[in-house]
Design a protein around this motif. Structure first.
Motif, PDB file in Angstrom:
ATOM      1  N   GLY A  62       0.812  -1.197  -0.106  1.00 14.91           N
ATOM      2  CA  GLY A  62      -0.035  -0.036  -0.151  1.00 14.91           C
ATOM      3  C   GLY A  62       0.817   1.313   0.108  1.00 14.91           C
ATOM      4  O   GLY A  62       0.181   2.220   0.433  1.00 14.91           O
ATOM      5  N   GLY A  63       1.938   1.136  -0.458  1.00 17.98           N
ATOM      6  CA  GLY A  63       3.046   2.368  -0.495  1.00 17.98           C
ATOM      7  C   GLY A  63       3.189   3.062   0.812  1.00 17.98           C
ATOM      8  O   GLY A  63       3.492   4.158   0.720  1.00 17.98           O
ATOM      9  N   LYS A  64       3.167   2.300   1.898  1.00 21.62           N
ATOM     10  CA  LYS A  64       3.420   2.993   3.176  1.00 21.62           C
ATOM     11  C   LYS A  64       5.027   2.727   3.511  1.00 21.62           C
ATOM     12  O   LYS A  64       5.588   2.375   2.730  1.00 21.62           O
ATOM     13  N   ASP A  65       5.264   3.765   4.422  1.00 19.68           N
ATOM     14  CA  ASP A  65       6.851   3.671   4.796  1.00 19.68           C
ATOM     15  C   ASP A  65       7.290   2.499   5.816  1.00 19.68           C
ATOM     16  O   ASP A  65       6.488   2.182   6.684  1.00 19.68           O
ATOM     17  N   PHE A  66       8.380   2.039   5.551  1.00 17.99           N
ATOM     18  CA  PHE A  66       8.946   0.877   6.456  1.00 17.99           C
ATOM     19  C   PHE A  66       9.201   1.429   7.723  1.00 17.99           C
ATOM     20  O   PHE A  66       9.901   2.449   7.723  1.00 17.99           O
ATOM     21  N   LYS A  67       8.868   0.759   8.589  1.00 19.61           N
ATOM     22  CA  LYS A  67       9.307   0.954   9.994  1.00 19.61           C
ATOM     23  C   LYS A  67      10.286   0.080  10.738  1.00 19.61           C
ATOM     24  O   LYS A  67      11.418   0.652  11.093  1.00 19.61           O
ATOM     25  N   ALA A  68      10.216  -1.085  10.772  1.00 18.10           N
ATOM     26  CA  ALA A  68      11.029  -2.079  11.257  1.00 18.10           C
ATOM     27  C   ALA A  68      10.620  -3.398  10.729  1.00 18.10           C
ATOM     28  O   ALA A  68       9.416  -3.871  10.122  1.00 18.10           O
ATOM     29  N   CYS A 102       2.397   0.452  16.008  1.00 13.67           N
ATOM     30  CA  CYS A 102       2.855   1.101  17.218  1.00 13.67           C
ATOM     31  C   CYS A 102       4.035  -0.031  17.774  1.00 13.67           C
ATOM     32  O   CYS A 102       3.678  -1.243  18.216  1.00 13.67           O
ATOM     33  N   MET A 103       5.187   0.581  18.017  1.00 21.93           N
ATOM     34  CA  MET A 103       6.125  -0.254  18.537  1.00 21.93           C
ATOM     35  C   MET A 103       6.168  -0.756  19.944  1.00 21.93           C
ATOM     36  O   MET A 103       6.329  -1.818  20.506  1.00 21.93           O
ATOM     37  N   VAL A 104       5.337   0.065  20.932  1.00 25.58           N
ATOM     38  CA  VAL A 104       5.212  -0.207  22.385  1.00 25.58           C
ATOM     39  C   VAL A 104       4.284  -1.356  22.283  1.00 25.58           C
ATOM     40  O   VAL A 104       4.223  -2.428  22.997  1.00 25.58           O
ATOM     41  N   ASN A 105       3.065  -1.340  21.455  1.00 24.05           N
ATOM     42  CA  ASN A 105       2.119  -2.285  21.410  1.00 24.05           C
ATOM     43  C   ASN A 105       2.746  -3.631  20.718  1.00 24.05           C
ATOM     44  O   ASN A 105       2.314  -4.536  21.269  1.00 24.05           O
ATOM     45  N   TYR A 123      15.563   1.374  19.721  1.00 26.81           N
ATOM     46  CA  TYR A 123      15.554   1.929  18.319  1.00 26.81           C
ATOM     47  C   TYR A 123      14.530   3.002  18.271  1.00 26.81           C
ATOM     48  O   TYR A 123      14.369   3.750  17.526  1.00 26.81           O
ATOM     49  N   PHE A 124      13.287   2.516  19.065  1.00 26.94           N
ATOM     50  CA  PHE A 124      12.220   3.602  19.093  1.00 26.94           C
ATOM     51  C   PHE A 124      11.712   4.095  20.347  1.00 26.94           C
ATOM     52  O   PHE A 124      10.577   4.113  20.863  1.00 26.94           O
ATOM     53  N   ARG A 125      12.502   4.504  21.004  1.00 32.17           N
ATOM     54  CA  ARG A 125      12.651   5.032  22.518  1.00 32.17           C
ATOM     55  C   ARG A 125      11.482   6.393  22.434  1.00 32.17           C
ATOM     56  O   ARG A 125      10.739   6.369  23.298  1.00 32.17           O
ATOM     57  N   ASP A 126      11.374   7.006  21.386  1.00 33.58           N
ATOM     58  CA  ASP A 126      10.572   8.294  21.299  1.00 33.58           C
ATOM     59  C   ASP A 126       9.297   7.747  21.262  1.00 33.58           C
ATOM     60  O   ASP A 126       8.288   8.585  22.022  1.00 33.58           O
ATOM     61  N   GLU A 127       9.130   6.590  20.798  1.00 36.23           N
ATOM     62  CA  GLU A 127       7.691   6.230  20.830  1.00 36.23           C
ATOM     63  C   GLU A 127       7.026   6.027  22.235  1.00 36.23           C
ATOM     64  O   GLU A 127       5.786   6.285  22.640  1.00 36.23           O
ATOM     65  N   TYR A 128       7.903   5.389  22.889  1.00 42.40           N
ATOM     66  CA  TYR A 128       7.769   4.998  24.428  1.00 42.40           C
ATOM     67  C   TYR A 128       7.319   6.471  24.989  1.00 42.40           C
ATOM     68  O   TYR A 128       6.479   6.570  25.946  1.00 42.40           O
ATOM     69  N   ILE A 129       8.218   7.455  24.691  1.00 44.77           N
ATOM     70  CA  ILE A 129       8.318   8.658  25.491  1.00 44.77           C
ATOM     71  C   ILE A 129       7.016   9.234  25.160  1.00 44.77           C
ATOM     72  O   ILE A 129       6.158   9.820  25.985  1.00 44.77           O
ATOM     73  N   ALA A 130       6.762   9.321  23.923  1.00 44.89           N
ATOM     74  CA  ALA A 130       5.222   9.884  23.428  1.00 44.89           C
ATOM     75  C   ALA A 130       3.910   9.179  24.356  1.00 44.89           C
ATOM     76  O   ALA A 130       2.984   9.945  24.789  1.00 44.89           O
ATOM     77  N   HIS A 131       4.248   7.938  24.475  1.00 45.08           N
ATOM     78  CA  HIS A 131       3.114   7.334  25.238  1.00 45.08           C
ATOM     79  C   HIS A 131       2.988   7.746  26.735  1.00 45.08           C
ATOM     80  O   HIS A 131       2.051   7.914  27.069  1.00 45.08           O
ATOM     81  N   ILE A 132       4.138   7.972  27.313  1.00 45.34           N
ATOM     82  CA  ILE A 132       4.243   8.370  28.737  1.00 45.34           C
ATOM     83  C   ILE A 132       4.074   9.702  28.927  1.00 45.34           C
ATOM     84  O   ILE A 132       3.279   9.979  29.777  1.00 45.34           O
ATOM     85  N   LYS A 133       4.689  10.575  28.166  1.00 51.57           N
ATOM     86  CA  LYS A 133       4.727  11.973  28.359  1.00 51.57           C
ATOM     87  C   LYS A 133       3.494  12.733  27.941  1.00 51.57           C
ATOM     88  O   LYS A 133       2.734  13.515  28.381  1.00 51.57           O
ATOM     89  N   CYS A 143      -0.321   7.919  21.227  1.00 54.06           N
ATOM     90  CA  CYS A 143       0.116   6.782  20.378  1.00 54.06           C
ATOM     91  C   CYS A 143       0.450   7.396  19.103  1.00 54.06           C
ATOM     92  O   CYS A 143      -0.582   7.568  18.016  1.00 54.06           O
ATOM     93  N   PRO A 144       1.999   7.469  18.688  1.00 54.37           N
ATOM     94  CA  PRO A 144       1.910   8.140  17.102  1.00 54.37           C
ATOM     95  C   PRO A 144       1.408   7.594  16.153  1.00 54.37           C
ATOM     96  O   PRO A 144       1.244   8.017  15.131  1.00 54.37           O
ATOM     97  N   ALA A 145       1.493   5.994  16.203  1.00 53.56           N
ATOM     98  CA  ALA A 145       0.965   5.422  14.895  1.00 53.56           C
ATOM     99  C   ALA A 145      -0.634   4.987  15.198  1.00 53.56           C
ATOM    100  O   ALA A 145      -1.247   4.556  14.354  1.00 53.56           O
ATOM    101  N   ALA A 146      -1.309   5.616  16.105  1.00 51.43           N
ATOM    102  CA  ALA A 146      -2.450   5.625  16.325  1.00 51.43           C
ATOM    103  C   ALA A 146      -3.239   4.105  16.258  1.00 51.43           C
ATOM    104  O   ALA A 146      -3.935   3.744  15.531  1.00 51.43           O
ATOM    105  N   VAL A 147      -2.604   3.448  17.454  1.00 55.84           N
ATOM    106  CA  VAL A 147      -3.174   2.255  17.391  1.00 55.84           C
ATOM    107  C   VAL A 147      -3.687   1.898  18.990  1.00 55.84           C
ATOM    108  O   VAL A 147      -4.716   1.200  19.130  1.00 55.84           O
ATOM    109  N   CYS A 148      -2.964   2.343  19.978  1.00 50.62           N
ATOM    110  CA  CYS A 148      -3.407   2.085  21.420  1.00 50.62           C
ATOM    111  C   CYS A 148      -4.877   2.534  21.654  1.00 50.62           C
ATOM    112  O   CYS A 148      -4.587   3.750  21.437  1.00 50.62           O
TER     113      CYS A 148
END
Lengths: 152, 592
Positions: free
Chosen positions: B382-388, B433-436, B512-522, B526-531
């Motif tokens: 679907g032409g999306k960006d690779f994350k991991a 979402c990497m935390v998920n 590798y994805f610490r900022d996602e954890y920080i976004a969830h906590i602080k 959820c940057p990926a809009a999953v949780c």
């Protein structure tokens, strides 16, 4: 029941079986592990019932409660998870009115269970409906399948 | 003129699920019918084949006319008649249904050793395997080679255990041969428990005889007379096909007493698992065959010394055994040259998740992740960006885009914080979402922890609680550090591989994805809009056409509005299931 248990005992002796193979045969015949069956074997083989329960509760294939007539298994493997299997389960439980923490409807018509991975990741998300594999499952397709079963 | 026509229908689990059986039946029906009405001299034979690896295009059908092969994709029973009439009778392929260049690219960039026969031979027919050289290696090993010679070839081939740990197979067999005992066992580990991995299933279903043959050779090499194949309960088709294979071998004298007319005997049985991930661990697996709870034991001695029922036991993975006959036939050098200096040969991966071409991929070790995902996998869906990319299942980790040029072998993947594992590769895109994802794996290992040792039993539980807190918007300052501390302790102190690697998904995503954890906590976002607890659904008025599709699919009657005027979502009633988001054709629903 006695007759079936005798048959299982016979296979056990013929194939030098063990507790796991006995429980697998019980599960296959009754759809779950009835307490009476365990007690019967415990007496016949002089093995404490606790040994049977120790094994039965360890493996996910064995169920201690009767299960529904129709079994819907939602794969919770990684590929299926990424493709939304959690939503399928949530919607199924809502649709069939299964309370949280339970698997089976009160009328024993449906059981919704999870499986770790059935290894059909190429066609995720995957759902088994009464042992038939359905690939690329969607909420719409799932609801249609349930309606079909209900009307049968 | 007599034409030689062969039709092959994919009947792996993927093929069957997509309707393979119906397609095969339809072909058979057409063949019978044509035999009566249409007068052509054809030798026409429709057969079932195992998984050919390209499951996203199932049902795949090969039509081979006088050795010219044409492959069709996405075939349904109602399409069979047209193919039959136009291609088989009139000789003109149905162009619009051809699998085409995509199919060829997917396969041409691979190197098939283990999968060379999968999808080509009939897995339920031993003669089909013998016709491609099957059992020549076992015959040679039994009749012409000494145990020492076999061990030395396997050692020189650089074959390492394909189950994940990568222990040199030759060394294991050497030890197995050296230990003296009246009873010794060979076990094949077919308890492929990693979610997202299906290489072993496909080999057991598509080419079961290669596994049996590999085991016969191993039995001769280690002088063992008894064997077990441990197959997980979730693979009924694999059990069926292996059992057929074993029965056929007994009839031909390839198993049992005096195999191939020699004085060597080998008996082989299947043991069906009962659903426990930890049974993939060697010591737990052996307890399970003994009929006990499958709990690992401390490794005071190697299985080759004391294993099943306290007897010397050599245990290898399905794919490891499937490699063996080819090494015996083609030699150690041929195999070693396929891989890297440290690990010989090829490895099968199951590529799945958000990638265009999902399926089985067999590549030489040393290939880069980028080549697997983009050249073979065709890039992101679907032409999306690779994350991991997640490798190694619940024991592995997530590797980010900047490390895509990592070479795939045991050491490099470990260096990147993941493991090669048994070969599962799940591609994650920007919508993951990497935390998920980390929580998903920890839920898995937590539930599958056997409970014997404290670090794994309680440690994973505490880690999971923290992750649940973070993903539901209740994360606290210090949670990240606590996760790291717990993770490192569990890794250092657990009894078996399950515990030692349980924290990998969390630790690698934290790296590798610490900022996602920080976004969830602080920010409680959820940057990926999953949780679920951190997102809301709203309808964008300007885009809503009032078609009512969202209202119809909403299970909690949370959507209000009249036809042809903008709808709105009642936040109190919304259960955030996302059905409306999927149903809306005008992209009028906003998920943040």
């Amino acid at each position: 029941m006695e007759e079936t248990l005798e048959k299982i005992l016979k296979t056990y002796h013929e194939n030098s079986g063990n507790i796991i193979t006995i429980l697998q045969d019980i599960e296959k015949n009754f759809g779950y592990i009835p307490e009476e069956a365990v007690n019967w074997f415990a007496k016949k083989l002089d093995i404490p019932a606790s040994h049977f329960y120790g094994v039965a509760t360890f493996y996910s294939q064995f169920h201690l409660k009767p299960r529904g007539k129709n079994i819907i298994t939602v794969c919770r493997g990684t590929a299926c998870h990424v493709k939304g299997s959690e939503r399928l389960i949530n919607r199924l439980c809502l649709e069939l009115d299964i309370p949280e923490g339970e698997e089976t409807t009160s009328d024993l018509k449906f059981t919704v269970e999870k499986v770790n991975c059935i290894g059909a990741c190429g066609i995720a998300p995957v759902t088994l409906i009464n042992n038939t594999v359905h690939g690329r499952m969607t909420i719409d397709k799932l609801i249609k399948e349930i309606k079909k079963i209900k009307s049968e | 003129m007599e034409k030689n026509i062969i039709i092959k229908v994919c009947m792996g689990t993927g093929g069957v699920a997509s309707g393979g059986e119906e397609v095969l039946e339809k072909f058979k029906e057409m063949i019978t019918k044509s035999g009566l009405n249409v007068k052509i001299d054809t030798k026409c034979n429709a057969q079932k084949v195992g998984c050919r690896g390209f499951c996203s295009k199932d049902v795949l059908v090969d039509v081979i006319v006088d050795d010219v092969k044409t492959t069709y994709k996405h075939i349904k029973p109602d399409m069979v008649e047209k193919i039959f009439n136009e291609h088989i009778i009139n000789g003109v392929p149905v162009n619009e249904w051809l699998a085409g260049s995509e199919y060829n690219d997917f396969h041409n960039k691979q190197t098939k050793v283990v999968l060379s026969h999968c999808g080509d031979i009939d897995p339920e027919d031993i003669d089909s395997y013998i016709a491609v050289g099957g059992y020549n290696a076992a015959r040679k090993a039994i009749l012409e080679m000494s145990s020492e010679e076999i061990v030395s070839i396997i050692k020189n081939s650089n074959l390492r255990g394909r189950g994940g740990a990568g222990f040199p197979t030759g060394l294991k067999w050497e030890l197995g041969l050296r230990i003296k005992s009246d009873v010794k066992y060979v076990i094949c580990n077919g308890d492929e428990g990693d979610p997202g991995a299906f290489m072993d299933r496909s080999v057991m279903e598509g080419d079961p005889h290669s596994v049996i043959e590999g085991m016969i050779i191993c039995a001769k090499a280690t002088q063992s007379n008894y064997g077990y194949i441990y197959v997980r309960a979730e693979y009924p088709l694999a059990v069926k096909r292996l059992q057929m294979g074993i029965d056929q071998c007994y009839t031909r004298g390839f198993l049992g007493q005096n195999i191939f007319g020699s004085d060597f005997s080998f008996d082989l049985k299947i043991f069906q698992g009962a659903g426990a991930f930890v049974c993939g661990e060697a010591t737990a697996l052996m307890r399970s065959i003994e009929g006990k709870r499958g709990m690992p034991s401390p490794k005071l001695w190697r299985s080759a010394e004391r294993g099943l029922w306290e007897k010397p036991t050599v245990l290898n993975n399905v794919e490891t055994f499937a490699n063996v006959p080819k090494i015996i036939l083609n030699g150690a050098n041929w195999y070693r040259k396929l891989g890297t200096d440290r690990s010989g040969g090829t490895k099968v991966f199951s590529l799945s998740g958000k990638v265009k071409n999902t399926g089985l991929v067999e590549v030489p070790l040393g290939i880069t992740l980028r080549e697997i995902i983009y050249d073979i996998g065709g890039g992101i869906e679907g032409g999306k960006d690779f994350k991991a990319i997640q490798t190694g299942g619940p024991s592995g980790g997530c590797i980010p885009a900047e490390l895509l040029d990592t070479e795939v072998d045991y050491e490099s993947l470990a260096h990147a914080g993941s493991i090669m594992g048994s070969g599962g590769m799940v591609v994650l895109d920007e919508n993951t979402c990497m935390v998920n994802t980390a929580k998903f794996f920890l839920e898995f290992t937590q539930a599958e922890s056997c409970g014997k040792c404290t670090p794994c039993r309680i440690g994973t539980k505490r880690m999971l609680e923290i992750l649940e807190r973070i993903t539901s918007g209740k994360g606290k300052e210090g949670d990240i550090e606590l996760l790291e501390e717990l993770g490192n302790h569990i890794r250092a102190t657990s009894l078996c591989g399950l515990g030692m690697t349980a924290a990998n998904p969390v630790l690698s995503t934290l790296k590798y994805f610490r900022d996602e954890y920080i976004a969830h906590i602080k920010e409680k976002k959820c940057p990926a809009a999953v949780c679920r607890d951190l997102i809301t659904f709203t309808i964008i008025e300007e885009k809503c056409k009032g078609c009512g599709s969202c209202k119809r699919v909403c299970p909690s009657d949370a959507i209000r509005g009249t036809r042809k005027s903008p709808h709105r979502i009642d936040k109190e009633l919304c259960i955030k299931c996302g059905s409306c988001f999927d149903a809306c054709k005008f992209k009028a629903i906003l998920k943040v």
